[in-house]
Design an enzyme around this catalytic site. Sequence first.
Site, mmCIF file in Angstrom:
data_model
loop_
_atom_site.group_PDB
_atom_site.id
_atom_site.type_symbol
_atom_site.label_atom_id
_atom_site.label_comp_id
_atom_site.label_asym_id
_atom_site.label_seq_id
_atom_site.Cartn_x
_atom_site.Cartn_y
_atom_site.Cartn_z
ATOM 1 N N CYS A 63 7.662 29.257 22.627
ATOM 2 C CA CYS A 63 7.254 29.325 21.220
ATOM 3 C C CYS A 63 5.744 29.213 21.040
ATOM 4 O O CYS A 63 5.224 29.533 19.974
ATOM 5 C CB CYS A 63 7.922 28.206 20.423
ATOM 6 S SG CYS A 63 9.688 28.091 20.651
ATOM 7 N N HIS B 215 6.284 23.425 12.809
ATOM 8 C CA HIS B 215 7.060 24.344 13.640
ATOM 9 C C HIS B 215 8.463 24.477 13.050
ATOM 10 O O HIS B 215 8.999 25.578 12.969
ATOM 11 C CB HIS B 215 7.106 23.803 15.074
ATOM 12 C CG HIS B 215 7.656 24.770 16.067
ATOM 13 N ND1 HIS B 215 7.133 26.028 16.242
ATOM 14 C CD2 HIS B 215 8.685 24.663 16.951
ATOM 15 C CE1 HIS B 215 7.812 26.661 17.188
ATOM 16 N NE2 HIS B 215 8.767 25.858 17.632
ATOM 17 N N HIS C 143 13.223 31.961 13.366
ATOM 18 C CA HIS C 143 12.452 31.644 14.568
ATOM 19 C C HIS C 143 12.188 32.926 15.368
ATOM 20 O O HIS C 143 13.087 33.476 16.000
ATOM 21 C CB HIS C 143 13.204 30.635 15.425
ATOM 22 C CG HIS C 143 12.335 29.908 16.403
ATOM 23 N ND1 HIS C 143 11.233 30.490 16.990
ATOM 24 C CD2 HIS C 143 12.389 28.646 16.903
ATOM 25 C CE1 HIS C 143 10.659 29.619 17.801
ATOM 26 N NE2 HIS C 143 11.346 28.492 17.752
#
Length: 248
Positions: free
Chosen positions: A5, A158, A196
């Site tokens: 990520c 996040h 995501h």
Amino acid sequence: HVGACASFLYNLRAAVEDIQSGRRKVVVVGNAEAPLVPEAIEGYAAMSALATDDNLCKLDGVTTPDYRRASRPFGDNCGFTLGESGQYFVLMEDNLAIELGAQVYGAVTDVFVNADGFKKSIPGPGIGNYITVGKAMATIKAILGEENLKHNTYMQAHGTGTPQNRVTESHIFNELAKAYGMKDWPVTAIKAYLRHSLSCASADQIISSLGVWQDGIIPGIQTAPALAEDVHHSHLDFLLKHTEINPS
């Protein structure tokens, strides 16, 4: 660079270092990822990381899942939802940007990475995560001053939408806000809308933040009707509604 990520941030750091060292005057940096394929979905499903139809129905007490609210950062949630994205930025050396009259949307002073080495679980944050956020806040304080840090910043989290992330990430923010004397630090998470996108996730966060400073509206986490009980928030203000600010 590939770093799960954080892939975009590793590439952003390389771009900043190239410009600061004088090796480059202009760098195009970004990521693109399209993980909505059976192989990727089956892999994350095997990790029990994804929000499933059954679990979403259990959360809401319904028989048909509400896909628009599948991603619920810091609310009662059951896993993350995959998304796709492509984000690219043009970084330019200061003097060249001024000389060309380029439209400047923001500045990147540094990108902080503090790895913790081996640990039992990838999502389990170590001390490096606290150091990373602390360094970023210290940089803001040094450049803009303590009052601006306290009253003119917000956290674009996040916010994966998983039960573990809501606890561990909120603890990082809460402890750092406490350390810097902040009482109600605004926090939001753009994954509530974009899901995501993996390697592009941090780039999604940056582009959203640039939009906040441009238009003066922080997108709230409207997919979550309330905070989960295990979220740390004694020094934080999780924005569950869109919030207007003064972008100047």
